[in-house]
Design a protein around this motif. Structure first.
Motif, short mmCIF file in Angstrom:
data_model
loop_
_atom_site.label_atom_id
_atom_site.label_comp_id
_atom_site.label_asym_id
_atom_site.label_seq_id
_atom_site.Cartn_x
_atom_site.Cartn_y
_atom_site.Cartn_z
N ASP A 42 4.49 4.80 3.27
CA ASP A 42 5.44 3.80 2.29
C ASP A 42 6.00 2.84 3.71
O ASP A 42 6.17 3.25 4.70
CB ASP A 42 6.53 4.41 1.50
CG ASP A 42 6.23 4.93 0.40
OD1 ASP A 42 4.82 5.08 0.19
OD2 ASP A 42 6.81 5.34 -0.43
N GLN A 178 1.76 5.05 -3.30
CA GLN A 178 2.33 4.43 -2.05
C GLN A 178 3.02 3.40 -2.38
O GLN A 178 2.61 2.52 -3.29
CB GLN A 178 1.18 4.08 -1.11
CG GLN A 178 1.51 3.58 -0.06
CD GLN A 178 0.13 3.54 0.84
OE1 GLN A 178 -0.97 3.58 0.33
NE2 GLN A 178 0.28 3.31 2.35
N CYS A 180 5.07 -0.31 -0.98
CA CYS A 180 5.24 -1.30 0.03
C CYS A 180 6.18 -2.34 -0.37
O CYS A 180 6.11 -3.00 -1.69
CB CYS A 180 3.89 -1.83 0.59
SG CYS A 180 4.13 -2.95 2.01
N MET A 198 11.15 5.00 -2.88
CA MET A 198 10.07 5.03 -1.85
C MET A 198 10.09 6.57 -1.27
O MET A 198 11.34 7.04 -1.28
CB MET A 198 10.25 3.99 -0.85
CG MET A 198 10.17 2.55 -1.28
SD MET A 198 10.29 1.15 -0.31
CE MET A 198 8.81 1.22 0.34
N PRO A 201 10.29 5.74 3.79
CA PRO A 201 9.43 4.58 4.09
C PRO A 201 9.55 4.06 5.71
O PRO A 201 10.69 4.49 6.39
CB PRO A 201 10.05 3.39 3.31
CG PRO A 201 11.31 3.96 3.06
CD PRO A 201 11.30 5.35 3.02
#
Length: 545
Positions: A42, A178, A180, A198, A201
């Motif tokens: 992440d 996942q 982003c 997340m 990350p």
């Protein structure tokens, strides 16, 4: 120093697409992000528009797709439909050799088209929160198979009040996915969202770019809004650039300016988001091969392009922020060559321009616009260089005999001068005089008459419509037509003096865009026509933009 794209572990079809788009090396955000995403991490990244962040997440997203499955495997959320379209277009360009299926969904587009595409199966969906939520509630978008979710410009999404919408969408994604997140800033709500959605990350911060273009000369010209086109043509005629990118604010501005420059005799084409990939490839190929000398582009369309040989960049509209200025200016002054960045600044844009100067920590000097004498002098200088090059090349026997033949009746110096004048006239810009640059009067260059036409932009009139009507109805070649200025309710066009009456007679018998035309000679402000009637005044006063 950034690595090469090859060293990042990208597969051959993606490297092929990168080469097609003209990328040479990864930007810092791409260099730091791609490997992490390929490893399944992440990522929360701080990066501004113009840093290449779309490719940073799109490339690993495309590489990890299961191309044999039509399920939706990746979701990209964008705050606006414009950004959603831009991201989808870039992702499509990067994935063209993989034949990945990508769909942009946003409000304002007929939903039936989106429904048909979703029924057929789409591997990557790019959309705005509102329309994504709509499809979730309709049960027309199945997010249960999403492996990667990207939140692009997350801070802007939160500023626009989309936090609850984003949380709703994320709640419909698999827990084992996942994620982003890209954001220009990291306000507290962004950090809280990252913590709650997340998994450990990796945080990346890309510092604001520095203007690392020491070989680029920067200058500005202050112009009125209505004189921009005239100022641009004057600058192009004076600078005689090898290859120029002119940046505009909107797609419509890009298209219209490209058309206007083409009508005026410049080899110009437009590059913007309304062009499909085939059209973009054709425009870029022609620009790289030198068949197009002026590329009129929007910021997004030109993003990621790495073109050598661009001698000039013109900011036709002052950029909205310093990052855009840096990005645009960086298109020139490459490969060790000196470049030139020119900004046209209207009074309304002056404050924004001063802000850019302050953030750059650099004063950009204002220059006076080139005069007609400057243009003529530079044209003669360029002509002299061409003649000297031809003399050096030799192979003049055929032409020597012609000069000798003419020399029996004329002085050979005058013969040579006449030959140079013929060559210069054949290459003369369609208009050397832009009277609206000089004053408020409506005048035309020497040898030309300015006509007033009662049809304008509100009727959809374009410069090529005026040229076509005059060429077809009055038999005046398009190359002989001078300046064309189109305003909301009227237009002005310069025609040769000896053809003015014929053009008037022809225009007054025809229609433009379905409207009956009334054409007459335009007279300078304060003057009257031959019949004593007052003629249209300067468009600056009567026809404001």
């Amino acid at each position: 120093m950034p690595r090469s794209f090859e060293s990042l572990g990208l597969i051959e079809p993606l490297l092929h697409a990168i080469n097609d788009l003209g990328y040479e090396e990864p930007t810092p955000i791409q260099d730091q992000t791609i490997s992490l995403l390929l490893d399944g991490q992440d990522v929360i990244a701080q990066a501004r528009t113009g840093t290449g962040k779309t490719a940073a997440f799109a490339l690993p997203m495309l590489q990890t797709l299961d191309l044999g499955s039509r399920r939706t495997q990746a979701l990209i959320l964008a705050p606006t439909r414009e950004l959603a379209i831009q991201v989808a277009e870039m992702t499509h360009a990067l994935g063209r050799h993989l034949h990945a299926s990508i769909l942009a969904v946003y409000g304002g587009q007929p939903i039936d088209r989106q429904l048909r595409a979703l029924r057929q199966g789409v591997q990557i969906v790019v959309g705005t929160p509102g329309r994504i939520m709509d499809h979730i509630r309709r049960e027309t978008l199945d997010l249960s198979g999403v492996d990667l979710c990207v939140l692009d410009e997350a801070d802007q999404m939160l500023d626009m009040g989309f936090l609850e919408d984003v949380e709703f969408i994320l709640s419909h994604l698999p827990a084992e996915r996942q994620t982003c997140l890209f954001s220009a800033t990291f306000p507290k709500p962004i950090l809280e969202l990252a913590r709650s959605t997340m998994r450990d990350p990796k945080q990346i911060t890309i510092a604001r770019e520095k203007l690392a273009v020491p070989k680029t000369v920067q200058m500005a010209y202050e112009v009125a809004q209505r004189t921009k086109l005239g100022a641009l043509t004057r600058i192009l005629d004076a600078e005689r650039p090898e290859a120029t990118i002119v940046f505009t604010r909107t797609r419509q501005d890009s298209q219209e300016l490209g058309e206007e420059l083409a009508v005026l005799g410049y080899q110009a084409e437009s590059l913007h988001g309304d062009l499909n990939q085939t059209q973009r490839d054709r425009v870029m190929r022609r620009f790289r091969e030198g068949q197009v000398e002026v590329l009129v582009a929007t910021d997004v369309a030109a993003r990621g392009l790495d073109i050598t040989g661009v001698s000039h960049v013109v900011h036709y509209d002052v950029p909205g922020d310093v990052d855009s200025y840096i990005h645009r200016t960086g298109r020139t002054g490459r490969a060790g060559k000196e470049g030139c960045a020119i900004t046209l600044v209207t009074p309304r844009e002056r404050r924004n321009f001063l802000t850019i100067e302050r953030l750059l920590g650099k004063k950009i000097p204002f220059k006076p616009l080139p005069t007609l004498a400057d243009v003529a002098e530079r044209r003669l200088g360029a002509l002299r260089e061409r003649v000297l090059a031809t003399l050096t090349e030799g192979d003049l026997d055929h032409y020597v005999s012609l000069v000798e033949d003419l020399g029996e009746d004329y002085d050979t110096v005058e013969v040579a001068a006449a030959a140079l004048k013929t060559l210069a006239d054949s290459e003369r810009p369609r208009t050397e005089e832009r009277p609206q640059i000089e004053d408020d009067g409506v005048t035309a260059e020497a040898g030309m008459t300015r006509l007033f036409i009662t049809v304008g932009r509100e009727a959809g009139l374009r410069p090529q419509d005026v040229v076509g009507a005059i060429a077809n109805e009055a038999g005046v070649p398009g190359r002989n037509i001078g300046s064309i200025e189109i305003y909301p309710s009227c237009s002005f066009v310069d025609v040769p003096e000896d053809s003015a009456q014929a053009v008037l007679a022809a225009l007054n018998k025809t229609t433009l865009k379905g409207r009956k035309v009334h054409a007459d000679i335009a007279w300078p402000k304060g003057k009257t026509g031959p019949r004593g009637g007052a003629k249209p005044r300067s468009p600056r006063k009567k026809y404001p933009e």
